[in-house]
Scaffold this active site. Structure first.
Site, PDB file in Angstrom:
ATOM      1  N   ARG A 149      -3.295  -3.214   7.174  1.00  0.00           N
ATOM      2  CA  ARG A 149      -4.445  -4.121   7.226  1.00  0.00           C
ATOM      3  C   ARG A 149      -5.220  -3.829   8.505  1.00  0.00           C
ATOM      4  O   ARG A 149      -4.655  -3.360   9.505  1.00  0.00           O
ATOM      5  CB  ARG A 149      -3.984  -5.576   7.242  1.00  0.00           C
ATOM      6  CG  ARG A 149      -3.141  -5.996   6.043  1.00  0.00           C
ATOM      7  CD  ARG A 149      -2.643  -7.430   6.224  1.00  0.00           C
ATOM      8  NE  ARG A 149      -1.860  -7.881   5.091  1.00  0.00           N
ATOM      9  CZ  ARG A 149      -0.532  -7.815   5.003  1.00  0.00           C
ATOM     10  NH1 ARG A 149       0.167  -7.283   6.001  1.00  0.00           N
ATOM     11  NH2 ARG A 149       0.109  -8.264   3.932  1.00  0.00           N
ATOM     12  N   LYS A 173       1.507 -10.272   8.130  1.00  0.00           N
ATOM     13  CA  LYS A 173       1.304 -11.701   7.896  1.00  0.00           C
ATOM     14  C   LYS A 173       2.618 -12.451   8.075  1.00  0.00           C
ATOM     15  O   LYS A 173       3.681 -11.947   7.725  1.00  0.00           O
ATOM     16  CB  LYS A 173       0.764 -11.925   6.486  1.00  0.00           C
ATOM     17  CG  LYS A 173      -0.702 -11.538   6.324  1.00  0.00           C
ATOM     18  CD  LYS A 173      -1.215 -11.935   4.955  1.00  0.00           C
ATOM     19  CE  LYS A 173      -2.713 -11.655   4.824  1.00  0.00           C
ATOM     20  NZ  LYS A 173      -3.228 -12.035   3.492  1.00  0.00           N
ATOM     21  N   HIS A 244     -10.421  -2.744   3.887  1.00  0.00           N
ATOM     22  CA  HIS A 244      -9.350  -3.026   2.926  1.00  0.00           C
ATOM     23  C   HIS A 244      -9.371  -2.032   1.767  1.00  0.00           C
ATOM     24  O   HIS A 244      -8.356  -1.854   1.081  1.00  0.00           O
ATOM     25  CB  HIS A 244      -9.492  -4.459   2.396  1.00  0.00           C
ATOM     26  CG  HIS A 244      -8.191  -5.201   2.361  1.00  0.00           C
ATOM     27  ND1 HIS A 244      -7.445  -5.469   3.495  1.00  0.00           N
ATOM     28  CD2 HIS A 244      -7.481  -5.718   1.314  1.00  0.00           C
ATOM     29  CE1 HIS A 244      -6.349  -6.138   3.149  1.00  0.00           C
ATOM     30  NE2 HIS A 244      -6.342  -6.286   1.839  1.00  0.00           N
ATOM     31  N   ARG A 247      -6.784   0.517   2.122  1.00  0.00           N
ATOM     32  CA  ARG A 247      -5.463  -0.033   1.774  1.00  0.00           C
ATOM     33  C   ARG A 247      -5.277  -0.010   0.251  1.00  0.00           C
ATOM     34  O   ARG A 247      -4.228   0.390  -0.246  1.00  0.00           O
ATOM     35  CB  ARG A 247      -5.364  -1.454   2.331  1.00  0.00           C
ATOM     36  CG  ARG A 247      -4.061  -2.199   2.034  1.00  0.00           C
ATOM     37  CD  ARG A 247      -4.074  -3.500   2.849  1.00  0.00           C
ATOM     38  NE  ARG A 247      -3.099  -4.478   2.409  1.00  0.00           N
ATOM     39  CZ  ARG A 247      -1.843  -4.547   2.848  1.00  0.00           C
ATOM     40  NH1 ARG A 247      -1.404  -3.637   3.714  1.00  0.00           N
ATOM     41  NH2 ARG A 247      -1.022  -5.497   2.451  1.00  0.00           N
ATOM     42  N   HIS A 270       3.905  -7.011   1.401  1.00  0.00           N
ATOM     43  CA  HIS A 270       3.671  -8.152   0.527  1.00  0.00           C
ATOM     44  C   HIS A 270       4.941  -8.978   0.397  1.00  0.00           C
ATOM     45  O   HIS A 270       6.011  -8.441   0.127  1.00  0.00           O
ATOM     46  CB  HIS A 270       3.251  -7.693  -0.873  1.00  0.00           C
ATOM     47  CG  HIS A 270       1.857  -7.178  -0.936  1.00  0.00           C
ATOM     48  ND1 HIS A 270       1.397  -6.357  -1.951  1.00  0.00           N
ATOM     49  CD2 HIS A 270       0.786  -7.370  -0.117  1.00  0.00           C
ATOM     50  CE1 HIS A 270       0.124  -6.063  -1.750  1.00  0.00           C
ATOM     51  NE2 HIS A 270      -0.267  -6.662  -0.648  1.00  0.00           N
ATOM     52  N   TYR A 279      -2.085  -3.327  -8.286  1.00  0.00           N
ATOM     53  CA  TYR A 279      -2.305  -1.892  -8.152  1.00  0.00           C
ATOM     54  C   TYR A 279      -1.841  -1.117  -9.381  1.00  0.00           C
ATOM     55  O   TYR A 279      -2.305  -0.009  -9.626  1.00  0.00           O
ATOM     56  CB  TYR A 279      -1.618  -1.374  -6.881  1.00  0.00           C
ATOM     57  CG  TYR A 279      -2.236  -1.980  -5.651  1.00  0.00           C
ATOM     58  CD1 TYR A 279      -3.536  -1.658  -5.266  1.00  0.00           C
ATOM     59  CD2 TYR A 279      -1.544  -2.924  -4.894  1.00  0.00           C
ATOM     60  CE1 TYR A 279      -4.124  -2.245  -4.163  1.00  0.00           C
ATOM     61  CE2 TYR A 279      -2.121  -3.515  -3.783  1.00  0.00           C
ATOM     62  CZ  TYR A 279      -3.415  -3.170  -3.428  1.00  0.00           C
ATOM     63  OH  TYR A 279      -4.006  -3.757  -2.338  1.00  0.00           O
TER      64      TYR A 279
END
Length: 298
Positions: A149, A173, A244, A247, A270, A279
């Protein structure tokens, strides 16, 4: 400060200190709640305990009438749901007005992805004969090679790099740490940047951060966005590209080459594999496009 404002401030403090949410996430909550508080003041509310389900519905209808994007409405409902849940937990209210409020269905849009040819075009664009060009080439190579990110890229420190073994450490995150492979090409350009670019940008300063701006300070999110916009234009790419997008392209391309979905989930950081599954849709869409273009009876 009114009671309403005070409770919002306390909640944001709770998200930062107790929950450890990122500054960007807390800012999103703040923006959503600020909008809601403005609405309440316009309707002459003094306390959150006065708010009913009908009031929430009226607020959301007003937001929809203002042509607010579906994704923004969905996020607003989520923000309000969590906020009122917090107020219940803290015994600031006795009835949760969000109980019977349905979250609108999120409109599903597949993110934009660069083709491999477009990626190559973009990577070749920076002028590597200059310190800033070397930096931009290293950033683009790194983002495409790792799927980091943009917030993770700007917060990388020299100590996070382990170039001899082709790995780096990043904090994603929820303050979750993960180890990500870099790849030989990205490692080469980072090494070139460190040796010939970063030292010139640093000048007389000292910094632990990997990527620096012209003044020798930590590069910002806005800086990466601005520079990418210039590089995309130079490359002649007409798609709507953001940091992004690299990514998304990283994840789609390695899935197309046979990577396992669980591995991609780990690489992207994730928490939930359902986030990664988008994806597979991108990969299938790409396969369909190739089929349509190449099969004689498509």
């Amino acid at each position: 400060m009114t009671i309403i404002n005070e409770l919002v401030v306390n909640y944001l403090h709770f998200l930062t200190v107790e929950r450890g949410l990122s500054a960007n996430t807390v800012t999103s909550y703040r923006n959503d709640l600020d909008q809601f508080v403005k609405y309440l003041k316009k309707q002459n509310f003094d306390k959150f305990s006065e708010v009913t389900r009908q009031d929430i519905t009226a607020y959301l209808q007003e937001e929809t009438a203002r042509k607010k994007a579906n994704s923004s409405i969905v996020r607003s409902v989520t923000s309000l749901r969590r906020f009122f849940s917090y107020l219940i937990h803290e015994k600031k209210i006795t009835t949760d007005p969000m109980n019977l409020i349905d979250t609108p269905k999120q409109e599903k849009h597949l993110p934009e992805v660069l083709s491999r040819h477009e990626v190559e075009q973009l990577l070749e664009t920076p002028n590597v004969g200059e310190p800033l060009g070397l930096r931009d080439r290293a950033i683009l190579e790194l983002m495409y090679a790792t799927g980091l990110r943009v917030s993770e890229v700007i917060n990388l420190k020299l100590a996070d790099l382990h170039l001899p073994v082709g790995l780096l450490k990043t904090i994603g995150k929820g303050q979750k740490e993960r180890i990500v492979p870099i790849g030989d090409t990205a490692a080469y350009w980072i090494d070139e940047y460190l040796e010939h670019g970063r030292v010139k940008l640093l000048k007389e300063k000292r910094s632990d951060f990997l990527f620096l701006n012209f003044h020798g300070n930590q590069l910002t999110r806005q800086g990466i966005w601005k520079n990418l916009k210039i590089q995309v234009q130079k490359a002649g790419i007409t798609k709507n590209i953001t940091p992004h997008t690299l990514r998304h392209s990283f994840a789609t391309h390695i899935l197309e080459n046979g990577a396992d979905l669980r591995i991609v989930q780990e690489l992207l950081g994730h928490a939930d594999i359902s986030t990664t599954q988008i994806y597979t849709h991108l990969s299938k869409r790409r396969l369909s496009e190739i089929y349509d273009k190449t099969h004689p009876r498509a």
